[in-house]
Scaffold this active site. Structure first.
Site, PDB file in Angstrom:
ATOM      1  N   MET A   1      44.736  48.818  74.801  1.00  0.00           N
ATOM      2  CA  MET A   1      44.181  47.500  75.047  1.00  0.00           C
ATOM      3  C   MET A   1      42.765  47.360  75.324  1.00  0.00           C
ATOM      4  O   MET A   1      42.100  48.394  75.435  1.00  0.00           O
ATOM      5  CB  MET A   1      44.914  47.091  76.369  1.00  0.00           C
ATOM      6  CG  MET A   1      44.839  45.619  76.761  1.00  0.00           C
ATOM      7  SD  MET A   1      45.362  44.446  75.561  1.00  0.00           S
ATOM      8  CE  MET A   1      46.973  44.830  75.387  1.00  0.00           C
ATOM      9  N   CYS A   2      42.038  46.239  75.584  1.00  0.00           N
ATOM     10  CA  CYS A   2      40.693  46.120  75.750  1.00  0.00           C
ATOM     11  C   CYS A   2      40.543  45.147  76.964  1.00  0.00           C
ATOM     12  O   CYS A   2      41.379  44.689  77.441  1.00  0.00           O
ATOM     13  CB  CYS A   2      39.989  45.563  74.530  1.00  0.00           C
ATOM     14  SG  CYS A   2      40.464  46.252  73.080  1.00  0.00           S
ATOM     15  N   ARG A   3      39.366  45.071  77.167  1.00  0.00           N
ATOM     16  CA  ARG A   3      39.037  44.071  78.255  1.00  0.00           C
ATOM     17  C   ARG A   3      37.694  43.079  77.645  1.00  0.00           C
ATOM     18  O   ARG A   3      36.803  43.793  76.726  1.00  0.00           O
ATOM     19  CB  ARG A   3      38.149  44.720  79.672  1.00  0.00           C
ATOM     20  CG  ARG A   3      39.544  45.571  80.398  1.00  0.00           C
ATOM     21  CD  ARG A   3      40.447  45.150  80.962  1.00  0.00           C
ATOM     22  NE  ARG A   3      41.338  44.642  80.340  1.00  0.00           N
ATOM     23  CZ  ARG A   3      42.502  44.026  80.714  1.00  0.00           C
ATOM     24  NH1 ARG A   3      42.448  43.587  81.835  1.00  0.00           N
ATOM     25  NH2 ARG A   3      43.561  43.527  79.783  1.00  0.00           N
ATOM     26  N   SER A 266      45.070  49.374  71.520  1.00  0.00           N
ATOM     27  CA  SER A 266      44.706  48.018  71.184  1.00  0.00           C
ATOM     28  C   SER A 266      43.564  48.397  70.078  1.00  0.00           C
ATOM     29  O   SER A 266      42.813  49.531  70.296  1.00  0.00           O
ATOM     30  CB  SER A 266      44.369  46.942  71.911  1.00  0.00           C
ATOM     31  OG  SER A 266      43.227  47.345  72.544  1.00  0.00           O
TER      32      SER A 266
END
Length: 267
Positions: A1-3, A266
């Site tokens: 996952m990213c931000r 991700s």
């Protein structure tokens, strides 16, 4: 996952939002508070910003972790803008395609980021990819799901779709083809922001008094005015207005994230 994070507001140094807050995007690269998948976002980062009088954004990206890039600290301290988009990356395949796979992606006035993963990539996205002209497929900057999502969004924008429709069309298409995909998308042209909450966290902070709107994967501080966006929602915003619209048309089971060993991270 990213931000990721995007904002519109008074001109200020990039560091005001990216490095200075207690829970800034830089800190989220190693210690996110609301990330549901993955734990460290060290597989690349980027920031795009707009200069006054120029509709085409500047961009700085690297393949490594943001905390290890001294140049980024200098850039964030001195570059000033009233609109920007930035992201830190946790890749499905660590290091795959390097800097080219790091958001933000750009074309013309647009900056784009994808926080999530297309489940069962790449097989599940074959039908969506087949709708793109061969030349566009050959011109993709990287072989990641995020880059394909961007190509689908960009095709819709070039066909005249509104920013919101350009995001929700690919979300519906990919969610139907790959149930369990996480499709938090973020798009800006320096004047408006559009974003989707689909499978992971999304928040916004709006201050009409100062004409500032921030949309982010998670709050960068403990300001009580932060509002969480419900899942399966489209957000559209300007400097003074935020609108939320439910994304309909996909059965609930098609978008409910179900963690699996091969889909913990991700692109």
């Amino acid at each position: 996952m990213c931000r990721h994070i995007a904002w519109l507001g008074p001109v200020a140094p990039l560091g005001r939002l990216l490095t200075e807050p207690e829970h800034s995007l830089v800190r989220q690269s190693w210690e996110p508070r609301h990330q549901r998948y993955g734990t460290v976002n060290a597989d690349g980062f980027g920031v795009g910003w707009y200069a006054e009088g120029d509709p085409i954004p500047g961009r700085y990206r690297r393949a490594g972790p943001v905390w290890g890039d001294a140049t980024f600290g200098d850039l964030a301290r001195v570059v000033r803008s009233g609109a920007a988009l930035a992201a830190v990356r946790d890749a499905t395949l660590s290091g795959a395609d390097g800097e080219a796979a790091a958001a933000p992606f750009t074309a013309g006035p647009w900056l784009f980021s994808h926080n999530g993963a297309v489940r069962d990539w790449p097989d599940s996205a074959a039908a969506a990819a087949a709708t793109l002209p061969p030349l566009e497929l050959l011109q993709l900057a990287a072989r990641s799901d995020s880059v394909l999502v961007w190509a689908l969004v960009l095709r819709a924008l070039r066909a005249g779709a509104s920013p919101g429709d350009a995001l929700t069309g690919p979300v519906r298409e990919l969610a139907a083809a790959a149930p369990g995909s996480r499709l938090n998308l973020l798009l800006t042209d320096g004047h408006t922001i559009a974003a989707t909450a689909w499978g992971d966290s999304l928040w916004y902070l709006a201050d009409a008094r100062t004409s500032r709107t921030v949309v982010a994967s998670e709050p960068y501080d403990d300001d009580p005015r932060w509002c969480e966006v419900p899942d399966r929602t489209l957000l559209t915003a300007s400097r003074t207005r935020v609108g939320l619209t439910a994304i309909k048309g996909i059965p609930p089971q098609a978008s409910t994230p179900k963690p699996s060993k091969e889909n913990q991270d991700s692109e």
